[in-house]
Scaffold this motif. Structure first.
Motif, short mmCIF file in Angstrom:
data_model
loop_
_atom_site.label_atom_id
_atom_site.label_comp_id
_atom_site.label_asym_id
_atom_site.label_seq_id
_atom_site.Cartn_x
_atom_site.Cartn_y
_atom_site.Cartn_z
N GLU A 130 16.40 -5.56 8.33
CA GLU A 130 17.19 -5.10 7.07
C GLU A 130 18.59 -4.95 7.05
O GLU A 130 19.50 -5.10 6.22
N ARG A 131 18.89 -4.20 8.22
CA ARG A 131 20.48 -4.09 8.62
C ARG A 131 21.16 -5.45 8.68
O ARG A 131 22.23 -5.64 8.28
N LEU A 132 20.40 -6.62 9.01
CA LEU A 132 20.94 -7.83 9.22
C LEU A 132 21.33 -8.55 7.87
O LEU A 132 21.78 -9.38 7.70
N GLY A 133 20.41 -7.89 6.70
CA GLY A 133 20.42 -8.52 5.59
C GLY A 133 19.44 -9.76 5.47
O GLY A 133 19.79 -10.72 4.50
N VAL A 134 18.42 -9.80 6.23
CA VAL A 134 17.38 -10.90 6.07
C VAL A 134 16.33 -10.30 5.17
O VAL A 134 15.74 -9.52 5.65
N PRO A 135 16.12 -10.95 3.96
CA PRO A 135 14.84 -10.41 3.15
C PRO A 135 13.71 -10.87 3.63
O PRO A 135 13.53 -12.24 4.34
N VAL A 136 12.65 -9.87 3.80
CA VAL A 136 11.19 -10.35 4.52
C VAL A 136 10.27 -10.24 3.55
O VAL A 136 10.28 -9.10 2.77
N LEU A 137 9.46 -11.10 3.49
CA LEU A 137 8.30 -11.11 2.65
C LEU A 137 6.91 -11.05 3.88
O LEU A 137 6.56 -11.89 4.58
N VAL A 138 5.93 -9.84 3.78
CA VAL A 138 5.03 -9.82 4.38
C VAL A 138 3.78 -9.95 3.57
O VAL A 138 3.53 -9.37 2.67
N LEU A 139 2.90 -11.14 4.10
CA LEU A 139 1.60 -11.26 3.30
C LEU A 139 0.62 -10.82 4.20
O LEU A 139 0.16 -11.30 5.47
N ALA A 140 -0.36 -9.76 3.62
CA ALA A 140 -1.42 -8.99 4.68
C ALA A 140 -2.77 -9.80 3.92
O ALA A 140 -3.00 -9.60 2.63
N GLY A 141 -3.55 -10.22 4.81
CA GLY A 141 -4.97 -10.68 4.39
C GLY A 141 -5.67 -9.65 4.05
O GLY A 141 -5.90 -8.52 4.86
N ALA A 142 -6.54 -9.65 2.83
CA ALA A 142 -7.28 -8.77 2.24
C ALA A 142 -8.45 -8.28 3.17
O ALA A 142 -8.90 -7.14 3.27
N GLY A 143 -9.17 -9.39 3.89
CA GLY A 143 -10.15 -9.04 4.68
C GLY A 143 -9.64 -8.87 6.13
O GLY A 143 -10.56 -9.09 7.07
N SER A 144 -8.55 -8.97 6.46
CA SER A 144 -8.05 -8.85 8.01
C SER A 144 -7.79 -7.50 8.42
O SER A 144 -7.44 -6.66 7.57
N ARG A 145 -7.87 -7.26 9.66
CA ARG A 145 -7.82 -6.10 10.37
C ARG A 145 -6.47 -6.03 11.11
O ARG A 145 -6.05 -5.16 12.04
N ASN A 146 -5.74 -7.22 10.84
CA ASN A 146 -4.64 -7.41 11.78
C ASN A 146 -3.53 -6.24 11.26
O ASN A 146 -2.77 -5.83 12.42
N ILE A 147 -3.12 -6.17 10.19
CA ILE A 147 -2.14 -5.15 9.72
C ILE A 147 -3.04 -3.92 9.33
O ILE A 147 -3.56 -3.95 8.20
N LEU A 148 -3.21 -2.90 10.17
CA LEU A 148 -3.83 -1.64 9.64
C LEU A 148 -3.71 -0.87 8.49
O LEU A 148 -2.15 -1.02 8.22
N PRO A 149 -4.23 -0.09 7.80
CA PRO A 149 -3.82 0.62 6.79
C PRO A 149 -2.53 1.46 6.78
O PRO A 149 -1.68 1.52 5.96
N ASP A 150 -2.55 2.08 8.09
CA ASP A 150 -1.19 3.10 8.21
C ASP A 150 -0.04 2.10 8.24
O ASP A 150 0.99 2.41 7.54
#
Length: 254
Positions: A175-195
């Motif tokens: 964000e400080r560098l000014g790079v826009p980021v899109l994170v796509l989270a799999g609905a059935g994935s536990r890779n990115i946890l709820p918190d």
């Protein structure tokens, strides 16, 4: 390295190639954008996940890379036909491999990474900066440390360095560098946890956007139509500051 199609423009040879240096460079395909494809505002660099190779994200690049640009698909170390060192599987090692071929990449790229490739892409975006990396898409990869997920198998070093260390500061740096980021989270994935999803979602309105896509971690990247639709919206509407490619000439490699 290989280039697909008889009319492809071959990228220059990396400066580190040859000269008896002993440096081993990544194998990659460079695929010019096709007529009828598009959505990305320029050239793309797409990084697969553990167990994949340079073909894994090819459908996404084929769908989004516009004419006049090029989609570069490397096989990361120990994948495909790239080199297989006995050790060196931290995200910094993977990112360093990309730096070794950075001189032949387009001056500006839109980075895309799936799974561990997403973490490699994020580190590379931080080190290259916004003047080189115009945007970043991370497909189902956590920035948090998850030591419990470490498995002592043939990927022991890679798994340890993937899950034991916290990369949660990367979104702040991007964000400080000014790079826009899109994170796509799999609905059935536990890779990115709820918190973590909550924290990423709370950043909405800034430089980071979180979207949920169908599928588990193992198969969400295959939902090409859904992923490319979300990515087109991100490129075209989510961050209007990203320059378009309306004036790109046919046959130009951006």
């Amino acid at each position: 390295m290989s280039v697909a199609g008889p009319e492809d423009r071959v990228l220059p040879t990396p400066a580190l190639a040859g000269h008896g240096s002993g440096v081993q460079l990544l194998d990659y395909d460079a695929v010019p954008g096709r007529s009828g494809a598009g959505g990305a505002p320029g050239s793309m660099l797409l990084l697969h996940g553990f167990g994949g190779d340079k073909t894994q994200l090819r459908p996404i690049g084929d769908a989004l890379c516009p004419p006049g640009s090029v989609a570069v698909h490397p096989s990361l170390r120990a994948h495909g036909d790239s080199h297989r060192p006995a050790w060196g599987y931290s995200v910094l090692d993977f990112s360093a491999d990309l730096h070794r071929v950075a001189d032949i990449l387009p001056d500006e790229v839109h980075l895309v990474g799936y799974s561990y490739g997403g973490l490699v892409a994020a580190v590379s975006a931080v080190t290259w900066g916004a003047s080189r990396v115009r945007s970043l898409v991370v497909i189902d990869q956590s920035f948090d440390a998850h030591p419990a997920l470490h498995e002592a198998d043939e990927w022991a070093e890679g798994s340890l360095l993937r899950w034991t260390y916290d990369f949660g500061h990367l979104p702040d740096l991007l964000e400080r560098l000014g790079v826009p980021v899109l994170v796509l989270a799999g609905a059935g994935s536990r890779n990115i946890l709820p918190d973590e999803r909550e924290r990423l979602a709370a950043r909405g309105g800034g430089m980071l956007r979180l979207e949920t896509i169908r599928g588990s971690h193992a198969d969400c990247y295959r939902n090409t139509a859904e992923i490319t639709a979300v990515m087109r919206d991100f490129y075209q509407n989510g961050f209007p500051g990203i320059p378009g490619r309306e004036n790109a000439e046919e046959g130009e490699v951006a």
